[in-house]
Write an enzyme that holds these catalytic residues in place. Sequence first.
Site, PDB file in Angstrom:
ATOM      1  N   ARG A   9       6.973  10.534   8.817  1.00 47.79           N
ATOM      2  CA  ARG A   9       6.960   9.387   8.034  1.00 47.79           C
ATOM      3  C   ARG A   9       6.972   9.428   6.474  1.00 47.79           C
ATOM      4  NH1 ARG A   9       2.517   5.270   9.761  1.00 47.79           N
ATOM      5  NH2 ARG A   9       1.205   6.440   8.735  1.00 47.79           N
ATOM      6  N   LYS A  65       5.491   3.908   3.727  1.00 50.65           N
ATOM      7  CA  LYS A  65       4.194   3.974   3.069  1.00 50.65           C
ATOM      8  C   LYS A  65       4.250   4.017   1.596  1.00 50.65           C
ATOM      9  CE  LYS A  65      -0.482   5.116   5.018  1.00 50.65           C
ATOM     10  NZ  LYS A  65      -0.910   3.704   4.834  1.00 50.65           N
ATOM     11  N   GLU A  80       2.399  -8.093  10.098  1.00 52.74           N
ATOM     12  CA  GLU A  80       1.313  -7.152  10.421  1.00 52.74           C
ATOM     13  C   GLU A  80       0.215  -7.565   9.617  1.00 52.74           C
ATOM     14  OE1 GLU A  80       1.798  -2.988   8.989  1.00 52.74           O
ATOM     15  OE2 GLU A  80       3.549  -3.568   7.709  1.00 52.74           O
TER      16      GLU A  80
HETATM   17  C1  LIG Z   1       0.754  -1.530   6.065  1.00 52.33           C
HETATM   18  C2  LIG Z   1       0.194  -0.796   7.289  1.00 52.33           C
HETATM   19  N1  LIG Z   1       0.553  -1.086   8.467  1.00 52.33           N
HETATM   20  C3  LIG Z   1      -0.059  -0.203   9.505  1.00 52.33           C
HETATM   21  C4  LIG Z   1      -0.635   0.629   9.241  1.00 52.33           C
HETATM   22  C5  LIG Z   1      -1.356   1.603  10.459  1.00 52.33           C
HETATM   23  O1  LIG Z   1      -0.380   2.869  10.850  1.00 52.33           O
HETATM   24  P1  LIG Z   1      -1.266   4.165  11.145  1.00 52.33           P
HETATM   25  O2  LIG Z   1      -1.727   3.734  12.565  1.00 52.33           O
HETATM   26  O3  LIG Z   1      -0.163   5.293  11.017  1.00 52.33           O
HETATM   27  O4  LIG Z   1      -2.478   4.346  10.357  1.00 52.33           O
HETATM   28  C6  LIG Z   1      -1.108   1.095   8.213  1.00 52.33           C
HETATM   29  C7  LIG Z   1      -1.891   2.332   7.732  1.00 52.33           C
HETATM   30  O5  LIG Z   1      -1.473   3.532   7.667  1.00 52.33           O
HETATM   31  C8  LIG Z   1      -0.541   0.632   6.832  1.00 52.33           C
HETATM   32  O6  LIG Z   1      -1.131   0.771   5.714  1.00 52.33           O
END
Ligand SMILES: Cc1ncc(COP(=O)(O)O)c(C=O)c1O
Length: 317
Positions: A63, A164, A200
């Site tokens: 990622r 991210k 989300e």
């Molecule tokens: C905007 C956002 N959505 C979803 C997630 C969840 O991702 P993960 O399950 O990889 O931590 C995160 C955290 O990393 C995030 O910052």
Amino acid sequence: MYVAKCTRNESFQQGRLSDYGNIKLSPAAGALNYGQGVFEGTKAFRREDGKILLFRPEQNAIRMQIGADRMCMEAPSIQQFVDAVKQTALGNKRWIPSPGKGSLYMRPLLLGTGPTLGVAPAPEYTFLVYASPVSTYFKVKSPLNLYVSDEFHRTTRGGAGGVKSITNYAPVMKALLSAKEQGFSDVVYLDSVHKKYLEEVSTSNIFLVKGNVISTPATIGTILEGITRKSVIDIARDLGSKVEERSIEVGKLMEAEEVFTTGTAMSIGSVGSVTYNCKRVKYKTGNDLVGQKLYKTLVGIQVGKVEDKYNWVVQID
Ligand SMILES: Cc1ncc(COP(=O)(O)O)c(C=O)c1O
């Protein structure tokens, strides 16, 4: 913390661990002026026998590479990323809480640290990993009360919402602070085109449960493809649920029987209520719900208590 550097169009040099502390940065750094930065979040867990476990660190590495490409940055190789996370976890071993008490949260961060006055990729990049112990969030007793925002959006089509990037987080603070002032725990964002499809939560993905069907918004570039999301989808299918990744109208949230969020920080968070357009819907919460079954399996795998048939866990010592 671990630190490695590279110049543009070259590979990262070997990094090394140093004491946690400030980093030196040009005032004209790409990260400071133009937001050239991406980060990750991953955890190390201590198993009952004292061994240290990581959860799918290569997924964070992939990622970060996708994010770096979107932001025109150099990225560490998958191997270098995973090695940096391992070194950081082992270098901070004494800070990893005992089983059931929490974990060591690690923050891999990639920044354009070289100077660039014009809008252009920075000439130098820094990859670092720092860490902090965190306690176990257990949200069954204090479920989340979410607020659906139709005023603020996290991102838009063609933007960087699917990666991210550091640029995705300051824009949600306004919505988040305002929701918290009104007593909510977090914000659910809607798509910015139709203002009616679920995206989300500020730092987690969202799932709805109705009957034997679990649904979650499809990842079409505007939401982050969570590693917890991906893992929960696999576990849920194996436990016999039907999982749908699709576009979900906000109204479906009001019809759901159960809602939960997923993310590295809290793994799976139960949602107690959602408020949209001044209407509040309450959901069932408790130990016998789908989200809790998934939580037990996921966390069980992460801490080495449940058999890891997926090969997700990496023992590092
Ligand atoms: C905007 C956002 N959505 C979803 C997630 C969840 O991702 P993960 O399950 O990889 O931590 C995160 C955290 O990393 C995030 O910052």
